[in-house]
Write a protein that holds these residues in place. Sequence first.
Motif, short mmCIF file in Angstrom:
data_model
loop_
_atom_site.label_atom_id
_atom_site.label_comp_id
_atom_site.label_asym_id
_atom_site.label_seq_id
_atom_site.Cartn_x
_atom_site.Cartn_y
_atom_site.Cartn_z
N GLU A 1 -0.97 27.23 10.50
CA GLU A 1 0.29 27.02 11.21
C GLU A 1 0.67 28.08 12.22
OE1 GLU A 1 3.29 26.24 8.26
OE2 GLU A 1 2.14 24.60 7.39
N ASP A 2 0.07 29.26 12.17
CA ASP A 2 0.46 30.32 13.10
C ASP A 2 -0.09 30.00 14.50
OD1 ASP A 2 0.84 32.64 14.61
OD2 ASP A 2 0.50 33.95 12.88
N PRO A 3 0.79 29.80 15.48
CA PRO A 3 0.33 29.43 16.82
C PRO A 3 -0.47 30.54 17.51
CG PRO A 3 2.70 29.83 16.82
CD PRO A 3 2.25 29.88 15.39
N ARG A 4 -0.40 31.77 17.01
CA ARG A 4 -1.18 32.85 17.61
C ARG A 4 -2.66 32.70 17.30
NH1 ARG A 4 1.33 38.03 15.02
NH2 ARG A 4 1.17 36.62 13.25
N ILE A 5 -3.00 31.94 16.27
CA ILE A 5 -4.39 31.86 15.83
C ILE A 5 -5.15 30.80 16.60
CG2 ILE A 5 -5.92 31.42 13.89
CD1 ILE A 5 -3.79 32.69 12.08
N GLY A 6 -4.89 29.55 16.40
CA GLY A 6 -5.62 28.49 17.08
C GLY A 6 -7.10 28.51 16.73
N LEU A 7 -7.84 27.57 17.32
CA LEU A 7 -9.28 27.48 17.04
C LEU A 7 -10.03 28.70 17.53
CD1 LEU A 7 -10.07 23.75 17.84
CD2 LEU A 7 -10.09 24.86 15.61
N ASP A 8 -9.70 29.17 18.74
CA ASP A 8 -10.40 30.33 19.27
C ASP A 8 -10.11 31.58 18.45
OD1 ASP A 8 -7.76 30.26 20.19
OD2 ASP A 8 -8.24 31.22 22.10
N GLY A 9 -8.87 31.71 17.99
CA GLY A 9 -8.51 32.85 17.14
C GLY A 9 -9.21 32.82 15.80
N LEU A 10 -9.36 31.62 15.24
CA LEU A 10 -10.09 31.49 13.98
C LEU A 10 -11.53 31.94 14.16
CD1 LEU A 10 -9.93 30.58 11.02
CD2 LEU A 10 -10.60 28.30 11.79
N GLY A 11 -12.12 31.58 15.30
CA GLY A 11 -13.48 32.03 15.60
C GLY A 11 -13.56 33.55 15.72
N SER B 1 -11.67 48.02 9.00
CA SER B 1 -10.88 46.81 9.25
C SER B 1 -10.76 46.61 10.76
CB SER B 1 -9.50 46.92 8.61
OG SER B 1 -8.71 47.87 9.29
N ARG B 2 -10.34 45.39 11.12
CA ARG B 2 -10.06 45.06 12.51
C ARG B 2 -8.83 44.16 12.54
NH1 ARG B 2 -14.69 42.27 15.81
NH2 ARG B 2 -12.94 41.48 16.99
N THR B 3 -8.00 44.34 13.53
CA THR B 3 -6.83 43.48 13.67
C THR B 3 -7.13 42.45 14.75
OG1 THR B 3 -5.36 45.27 13.00
CG2 THR B 3 -4.36 43.42 14.17
N VAL B 4 -6.97 41.18 14.37
CA VAL B 4 -7.21 40.06 15.28
C VAL B 4 -5.98 39.16 15.24
CG1 VAL B 4 -8.69 38.08 15.78
CG2 VAL B 4 -9.69 40.16 14.83
N ARG B 5 -5.39 38.94 16.39
CA ARG B 5 -4.23 38.05 16.52
C ARG B 5 -3.10 38.42 15.56
NH1 ARG B 5 -5.77 33.20 19.89
NH2 ARG B 5 -7.74 33.94 20.72
N GLY B 6 -2.97 39.71 15.29
CA GLY B 6 -1.89 40.19 14.43
C GLY B 6 -2.23 40.23 12.95
N TYR B 7 -3.45 39.87 12.58
CA TYR B 7 -3.87 39.87 11.17
C TYR B 7 -4.96 40.90 10.97
CZ TYR B 7 -1.25 35.58 10.61
OH TYR B 7 -0.25 34.64 10.56
N GLU B 8 -4.84 41.66 9.88
CA GLU B 8 -5.86 42.65 9.57
C GLU B 8 -7.01 41.99 8.81
OE1 GLU B 8 -6.39 47.09 7.62
OE2 GLU B 8 -4.63 45.91 7.10
#
Length: 150
Positions: free
Chosen positions: A101-111, A14-21
């Motif tokens: 809706e999570d502001p930590r994610i955004g478009l770059d975080g989704l990528g 697993s990897r954690t990205v922007r607070g999500y596993e």
Amino acid sequence: MTSKNSTALSLPKSRTVRGYEIRKMPIGAFLEACGVLEELPQTALRLLFPGKQEGDILTELAGLTREKLQALFLRAAAVLPGEMVRLFAKLSGIEEKALLEDPRIGLDGLGEMAEAWMEVNGIENFIRTMGALGAKARALMGGANTGSKG
């Protein structure tokens, strides 16, 4: 004794990205997400041409002008990203609402999350392996069509 190839051993669990596993997904969950992918063309047409039947859509597509094409692209930019988020939610197991809706994610975080999902699930290895298997199967099928005496 079974041996694991070095690629499988090097893949993270697993990897954690922007607070999500981002976890390795079971094949069943992948197949379920493929159902969403299968529905995507019909969903896209329904969203791009609301209230229209297939014949009407084909007629409209055949008569596209530059202005109508630009309008179609604008409509696609507005409605299709939501479908891609829905698909990624299924693939990643992360709630669609959180992705939206999570502001930590955004478009770059989704990528970043999509990249992590591909890494954790070995998607590049899967594509490469399936391509090689497909080539072998085609070679075998070509050899099987040589005819037989009997």
